[in-house]
Design a protein around this motif. Sequence first.
Motif, PDB file in Angstrom:
ATOM      1  N   LEU A  53       0.827  -1.206   0.000  1.00  0.00           N
ATOM      2  CA  LEU A  53       0.000   0.000   0.000  1.00  0.00           C
ATOM      3  C   LEU A  53       0.858   1.251   0.000  1.00  0.00           C
ATOM      4  O   LEU A  53       1.858   1.348   0.716  1.00  0.00           O
ATOM      5  N   VAL A  54       0.437   2.226  -0.815  1.00  0.00           N
ATOM      6  CA  VAL A  54       0.962   3.591  -0.764  1.00  0.00           C
ATOM      7  C   VAL A  54      -0.216   4.497  -0.441  1.00  0.00           C
ATOM      8  O   VAL A  54      -1.180   4.591  -1.208  1.00  0.00           O
ATOM      9  N   LEU A  55      -0.161   5.136   0.714  1.00  0.00           N
ATOM     10  CA  LEU A  55      -1.219   6.030   1.197  1.00  0.00           C
ATOM     11  C   LEU A  55      -0.607   7.423   1.283  1.00  0.00           C
ATOM     12  O   LEU A  55       0.241   7.682   2.143  1.00  0.00           O
ATOM     13  N   ALA A  56      -1.001   8.322   0.382  1.00  0.00           N
ATOM     14  CA  ALA A  56      -0.300   9.596   0.257  1.00  0.00           C
ATOM     15  C   ALA A  56      -1.274  10.753   0.111  1.00  0.00           C
ATOM     16  O   ALA A  56      -2.381  10.592  -0.407  1.00  0.00           O
ATOM     17  N   GLY A  57      -0.816  11.925   0.571  1.00  0.00           N
ATOM     18  CA  GLY A  57      -1.625  13.124   0.399  1.00  0.00           C
ATOM     19  C   GLY A  57      -1.448  14.108   1.530  1.00  0.00           C
ATOM     20  O   GLY A  57      -0.457  14.078   2.277  1.00  0.00           O
ATOM     21  N   ASP A  58      -2.428  14.972   1.664  1.00  0.00           N
ATOM     22  CA  ASP A  58      -2.472  15.979   2.724  1.00  0.00           C
ATOM     23  C   ASP A  58      -3.308  15.404   3.859  1.00  0.00           C
ATOM     24  O   ASP A  58      -4.529  15.368   3.775  1.00  0.00           O
ATOM     25  N   PHE A  59      -2.642  14.976   4.923  1.00  0.00           N
ATOM     26  CA  PHE A  59      -3.334  14.338   6.038  1.00  0.00           C
ATOM     27  C   PHE A  59      -3.883  15.353   7.044  1.00  0.00           C
ATOM     28  O   PHE A  59      -4.598  14.969   7.963  1.00  0.00           O
ATOM     29  N   ASN A  60      -3.517  16.617   6.897  1.00  0.00           N
ATOM     30  CA  ASN A  60      -3.900  17.631   7.879  1.00  0.00           C
ATOM     31  C   ASN A  60      -3.572  17.164   9.296  1.00  0.00           C
ATOM     32  O   ASN A  60      -4.302  17.439  10.249  1.00  0.00           O
ATOM     33  N   ALA A  61      -2.460  16.464   9.431  1.00  0.00           N
ATOM     34  CA  ALA A  61      -2.046  15.917  10.724  1.00  0.00           C
ATOM     35  C   ALA A  61      -0.552  15.645  10.694  1.00  0.00           C
ATOM     36  O   ALA A  61       0.010  15.295   9.650  1.00  0.00           O
ATOM     37  N   SER A  62       0.074  15.785  11.850  1.00  0.00           N
ATOM     38  CA  SER A  62       1.500  15.510  11.995  1.00  0.00           C
ATOM     39  C   SER A  62       1.686  14.296  12.893  1.00  0.00           C
ATOM     40  O   SER A  62       0.727  13.740  13.434  1.00  0.00           O
ATOM     41  N   GLN A  63       2.950  13.907  13.104  1.00  0.00           N
ATOM     42  CA  GLN A  63       3.221  12.758  13.959  1.00  0.00           C
ATOM     43  C   GLN A  63       2.856  13.028  15.413  1.00  0.00           C
ATOM     44  O   GLN A  63       2.827  12.099  16.225  1.00  0.00           O
ATOM     45  N   ASP A  64       2.564  14.265  15.757  1.00  0.00           N
ATOM     46  CA  ASP A  64       2.185  14.588  17.129  1.00  0.00           C
ATOM     47  C   ASP A  64       0.687  14.459  17.367  1.00  0.00           C
ATOM     48  O   ASP A  64       0.213  14.719  18.477  1.00  0.00           O
ATOM     49  N   HIS A  65      -0.063  14.072  16.345  1.00  0.00           N
ATOM     50  CA  HIS A  65      -1.493  13.823  16.506  1.00  0.00           C
ATOM     51  C   HIS A  65      -1.740  12.331  16.705  1.00  0.00           C
ATOM     52  O   HIS A  65      -1.272  11.508  15.908  1.00  0.00           O
ATOM     53  N   ALA A  66      -2.464  12.004  17.736  1.00  0.00           N
ATOM     54  CA  ALA A  66      -2.738  10.596  18.043  1.00  0.00           C
ATOM     55  C   ALA A  66      -3.476   9.909  16.904  1.00  0.00           C
ATOM     56  O   ALA A  66      -3.210   8.745  16.592  1.00  0.00           O
ATOM     57  N   ALA A  67      -4.407  10.626  16.262  1.00  0.00           N
ATOM     58  CA  ALA A  67      -5.173  10.021  15.172  1.00  0.00           C
ATOM     59  C   ALA A  67      -4.271   9.641  14.004  1.00  0.00           C
ATOM     60  O   ALA A  67      -4.524   8.646  13.314  1.00  0.00           O
ATOM     61  N   PHE A  68      -3.207  10.397  13.779  1.00  0.00           N
ATOM     62  CA  PHE A  68      -2.259  10.062  12.718  1.00  0.00           C
ATOM     63  C   PHE A  68      -1.352   8.909  13.150  1.00  0.00           C
ATOM     64  O   PHE A  68      -1.062   8.008  12.357  1.00  0.00           O
ATOM     65  N   ARG A  69      -0.914   8.924  14.389  1.00  0.00           N
ATOM     66  CA  ARG A  69      -0.060   7.834  14.865  1.00  0.00           C
ATOM     67  C   ARG A  69      -0.784   6.502  14.805  1.00  0.00           C
ATOM     68  O   ARG A  69      -0.160   5.452  14.590  1.00  0.00           O
TER      69      ARG A  69
END
Length: 333
Positions: free
Chosen positions: A246-262
């Motif tokens: 899988l390649v999941l790419a784009g504007d996540f509107n989130a950084s590694q400091d957001h729990a939802a992204f982690r």
Amino acid sequence: MDTAAAEWTATDEGPGQRPAGRRFGAWCAGLLLAGVSVVAGFRAADSDGITPVPQLLAFLPWMLVPTAVALLFTLLARWWPGTVWGVAVLGVLAWYIEPYGTSDEPAGRPVASFRVLTSNVEFGQGTPALVAAVRREDPDIVFVEECDPDCDARLKQDLAREYPHRRAVEGGGSEGSVILSRFPLRPTGGVPATMGMPGAVADVDGHAVRLQLAHPMPPLPGQVDLWKRELGDLRAAARTDPGTPLVLAGDFNASQDHAAFRRILDTGLRDASRLDGADRTATWPARTAPTFGVQIDHVLVSEEFAAERTRILDLSGTDHRAVVTDLTLHERP
């Protein structure tokens, strides 16, 4: 009263007394440390909280600045408990600023290589610069967010020959998104969301690779729950069909400091920027990056991929910087 006693009374603080300047410094330090402690506390608790916590979490490394100012105030005010508090907060921030996720290389032999570029063109305004960047960087797969009808038409006109395969969700403003590919694509349902998040399966030199564009709503006040839900939908999509890379790419509107992204990374995906030493390179806002900003544009890949030559590109006309990376697909051992 003797002279020494008189001098002590005139110049030293009595019990419970502190000069007004020092009291002001201690109050300023306390307010700054309290604010940063709340943000750091949510980060330590693995939670994004409610407004304004998720918005501030995006700028977690920059919390070092008010913490340093607070420490200076505690020293000037001679408020030693505050100094201990500030040092503790500084230690917590330093711990969580470290890159999140693994950077292990895949063990199997390499079977295919290709280049990926992702760009948010801000309501289509950055399309001309994107076309120039695509021609210069020569990616094999391009993820485009906020591609309005004019952007879509421009991409068809200028890049259809080089990228004959595409998947798109049409829409105005920020709702449109496109995946362009040199490889044949088989459509998938994508991820239903407020803004377009199309998906496909690419045939990369005989190997199936899932492609999923990411563009959840940003965590603006009043829509934090929607932001969390759409990031959760991306996480669910990442867990489907685990047998296909899988390649999941784009504007996540989130950084590694957001729990939802982690939690997306915790499915086993790795950030190409992390794999190639470019983690925390700011992608937004482009006007102040790389001096000031956050990394919210990502190329996430499953464990079968290695990444190298990850670059962050400045494009005119958009508030996002583009991400381009070279991926190598490896066999599963």
